[in-house]
Design an enzyme around this catalytic site. Sequence first.
Site, mmCIF file in Angstrom:
data_model
loop_
_atom_site.group_PDB
_atom_site.id
_atom_site.type_symbol
_atom_site.label_atom_id
_atom_site.label_comp_id
_atom_site.label_asym_id
_atom_site.label_seq_id
_atom_site.Cartn_x
_atom_site.Cartn_y
_atom_site.Cartn_z
ATOM 1 N N GLY A 17 0.915 -1.294 0.062
ATOM 2 C CA GLY A 17 0.073 -0.009 0.023
ATOM 3 C C GLY A 17 0.756 1.249 0.151
ATOM 4 N N ARG A 24 1.828 7.934 2.299
ATOM 5 C CA ARG A 24 2.392 8.925 1.611
ATOM 6 C C ARG A 24 2.539 10.204 2.635
ATOM 7 N NH1 ARG A 24 -0.392 11.584 -1.858
ATOM 8 N NH2 ARG A 24 -2.258 10.206 -1.646
ATOM 9 N N HIS A 240 -8.153 3.815 20.426
ATOM 10 C CA HIS A 240 -7.422 4.843 21.027
ATOM 11 C C HIS A 240 -7.661 5.020 22.449
ATOM 12 C CE1 HIS A 240 -6.132 5.041 16.740
ATOM 13 N NE2 HIS A 240 -6.973 5.806 16.266
ATOM 14 N N LYS A 331 -16.031 14.362 16.237
ATOM 15 C CA LYS A 331 -15.605 15.377 14.959
ATOM 16 C C LYS A 331 -16.508 16.477 14.964
ATOM 17 C CE LYS A 331 -14.187 11.394 12.342
ATOM 18 N NZ LYS A 331 -12.372 11.411 12.724
HETATM 19 P P1 NAP Z 1 -5.425 4.095 0.364
HETATM 20 O O1 NAP Z 1 -5.291 5.384 0.382
HETATM 21 O O2 NAP Z 1 -6.927 3.627 -0.056
HETATM 22 O O3 NAP Z 1 -4.484 3.155 -0.130
HETATM 23 C C1 NAP Z 1 -4.552 1.505 -0.392
HETATM 24 C C2 NAP Z 1 -3.132 0.885 -0.768
HETATM 25 O O4 NAP Z 1 -3.400 -0.270 -0.918
HETATM 26 C C3 NAP Z 1 -2.950 1.790 -2.192
HETATM 27 O O5 NAP Z 1 -1.430 2.019 -2.031
HETATM 28 C C4 NAP Z 1 -3.317 0.545 -3.103
HETATM 29 O O6 NAP Z 1 -2.468 0.444 -4.041
HETATM 30 C C5 NAP Z 1 -3.039 -0.838 -2.278
HETATM 31 N N1 NAP Z 1 -3.881 -1.961 -2.744
HETATM 32 C C6 NAP Z 1 -5.011 -1.928 -3.054
HETATM 33 N N2 NAP Z 1 -5.551 -2.999 -3.251
HETATM 34 C C7 NAP Z 1 -4.515 -3.697 -3.594
HETATM 35 C C8 NAP Z 1 -4.100 -5.004 -3.878
HETATM 36 N N3 NAP Z 1 -4.964 -5.897 -4.371
HETATM 37 N N4 NAP Z 1 -2.780 -5.487 -4.064
HETATM 38 C C9 NAP Z 1 -1.779 -4.758 -3.701
HETATM 39 N N5 NAP Z 1 -2.116 -3.292 -3.331
HETATM 40 C C10 NAP Z 1 -3.408 -3.020 -3.017
HETATM 41 O O7 NAP Z 1 -5.557 3.616 1.766
HETATM 42 P P2 NAP Z 1 -5.011 4.307 3.226
HETATM 43 O O8 NAP Z 1 -5.774 5.502 3.599
HETATM 44 O O9 NAP Z 1 -3.445 4.734 2.831
HETATM 45 O O10 NAP Z 1 -5.137 3.291 4.311
HETATM 46 C C11 NAP Z 1 -4.177 2.009 4.371
HETATM 47 C C12 NAP Z 1 -4.743 1.302 5.609
HETATM 48 O O11 NAP Z 1 -4.273 2.134 6.709
HETATM 49 C C13 NAP Z 1 -6.081 0.992 6.001
HETATM 50 O O12 NAP Z 1 -6.190 -0.230 6.622
HETATM 51 C C14 NAP Z 1 -6.543 2.268 6.798
HETATM 52 O O13 NAP Z 1 -7.757 1.683 7.321
HETATM 53 C C15 NAP Z 1 -5.112 2.437 7.595
HETATM 54 N N6 NAP Z 1 -5.098 3.654 8.263
HETATM 55 C C16 NAP Z 1 -5.137 4.768 7.609
HETATM 56 C C17 NAP Z 1 -5.081 5.928 8.012
HETATM 57 C C18 NAP Z 1 -5.012 7.382 7.126
HETATM 58 O O14 NAP Z 1 -4.719 8.432 7.738
HETATM 59 N N7 NAP Z 1 -5.045 7.043 5.796
HETATM 60 C C19 NAP Z 1 -4.972 6.268 9.373
HETATM 61 C C20 NAP Z 1 -4.960 5.066 10.140
HETATM 62 C C21 NAP Z 1 -5.177 3.920 9.516
HETATM 63 P P3 NAP Z 1 -2.717 1.120 -5.707
HETATM 64 O O15 NAP Z 1 -3.100 2.501 -5.251
HETATM 65 O O16 NAP Z 1 -1.601 1.030 -6.363
HETATM 66 O O17 NAP Z 1 -4.004 0.512 -6.066
#
Ligand code: NAP
Length: 483
Positions: A17, A24, A240, A331
């Site tokens: 991911g 990022r 949390h 929120k």
């Molecule tokens: P996101 O922006 O939707 O990114 C998802 C990532 O997973 C992308 O890099 C995507 O790749 C990859 N992916 C999806 N399907 C895939 C597959 N079949 N094979 C390989 N890679 C795949 O999600 P995110 O916000 O970064 O969140 C990621 C995790 O962290 C989630 O579990 C979320 O609940 C957790 N989280 C996120 C945050 C936050 O602030 N964003 C905070 C706490 C927890 P492509 O883009 O190349 O398709």
Amino acid sequence: MVSRVIPVDPFDLVIFGATGDLARRKILPGLFDRFCDGQMPPEARIIGAARSDMTSEEFRTLVDEAISEFGGALAEDRAAVARFLDALSYETVDAVGEDGWEALRGHLREGFVRAFYFSVGPSLFGDIAERLRSFGLADENSRIVVEKPFGHDLASAKKLNATLAQHFDETQIYRIDHYLGKETVQNLMAVRFGNMLFEPLWNSQFIDHIQITVAETVGVGGRGGYYDKSGAMRDMIQNHLMQLLCLIAMEPPAKFDPDAVRDEKLKVIRALDPVQHHHVVRGQYEAGEGEQSYREDAGDPRSRTESFVALRLNISNWRWAGTPIYLRTGKKLAVRESEIVVVFKETPHSIFGPDAGNHRNVLVIRLQPDEGMTLDVTIKEPGPGGMRLVDVPLDMSFAEALGPGAQAPGAYERLIMDVIRGNQTLFMRGDEVEAAWAWTDPIIESWVARHDVPKPYPPGSSGPGDADLLMRRDKREWREIKA
Ligand code: NAP
């Protein structure tokens, strides 16, 4: 203060991911900080993996942009950025298919610490764990880092634990809760167990009640669809706030080691009484000037998901019986503020007479925006006119008290370094997560059974009025949150 950074062992870190939002915004800029600080050794390698078809060069450009956008002042040091980018490569991998796994294995070196960060949706955790084993990428010393949410309820958390356990030992699984990586949260343990001053008073004999507030100003915005299936109880309280509660309420562990600490945290969760429904308040933000309502953000005009929860809970053990703990999170509130407030009891007898008023010590542990602690102490109001008492704060901002060298690493980067060191103290064990769901599930089930509708509250407020009533019924009040 001179910062003492000890480099970790050289490692290969695969981020599944790596093109996503979390990678990022937090993970990659955080790793760059550790690199600049000398904690990430030059031999370490970071391998991005995701579905997107891109070359390593294109990935380095993506990371360069992420560091510029989300990194701190160090991002301007182009030479450092270039050296960091040299440590990066990328492989296109399908988490649910066969493509890319052999090639990914080719990036890994023998004899280095190997860690795999699952920064992808939870539905992929099991598939990735399985393929790491079947394609021979992981061995007995590898570690996996699993993002939240860890399950949606007790049944799904148990299933996920069981799936991961088929491929990895519990000592290899790092369930991340980034709150535990915050400097002040770790300081909670230092304050409680490194001083003689607090622990003898840390019980229901001397503490009237404790409040834990995590207030956010943002709404659910772009992630309304995801959030609507979750709500504040699952998204914030179960993980949390529960973790903060455990650290504030646990017994002193015999030593600062992963299982000793996590055993004590688990005992706190298991000692929680079931919450009575009149001790819980749910809220949902309304529309404001130029702002959408929760229901508009969620895209469901009839949504009953809560964007706010306040509740009172009791810990049934010798230390805490009789001292309620109040949790509150929401929120679109007035301020972005997270704090733990420990309100001590009044002195048993005032020698200064009734005119001196009621005074009590209050210890406030601030987690954000500025980490620090304040202890309200009662003193004599200066000047003539007899013995008038006033409460003044002994204020300690960590940044001011410890100087610029005390700049703490961000929560994610700190936790990733712990993964490389093999230290699980600040990660949740499987049984902890299950116990937290076992306590949370009946609360959510009772809302569903009663067709409970959350109370509306205006954006920029401190939540629904019923949350204040929850306190007032107990002749207490929340520490005010205001802009
Ligand atoms: P996101 O922006 O939707 O990114 C998802 C990532 O997973 C992308 O890099 C995507 O790749 C990859 N992916 C999806 N399907 C895939 C597959 N079949 N094979 C390989 N890679 C795949 O999600 P995110 O916000 O970064 O969140 C990621 C995790 O962290 C989630 O579990 C979320 O609940 C957790 N989280 C996120 C945050 C936050 O602030 N964003 C905070 C706490 C927890 P492509 O883009 O190349 O398709």
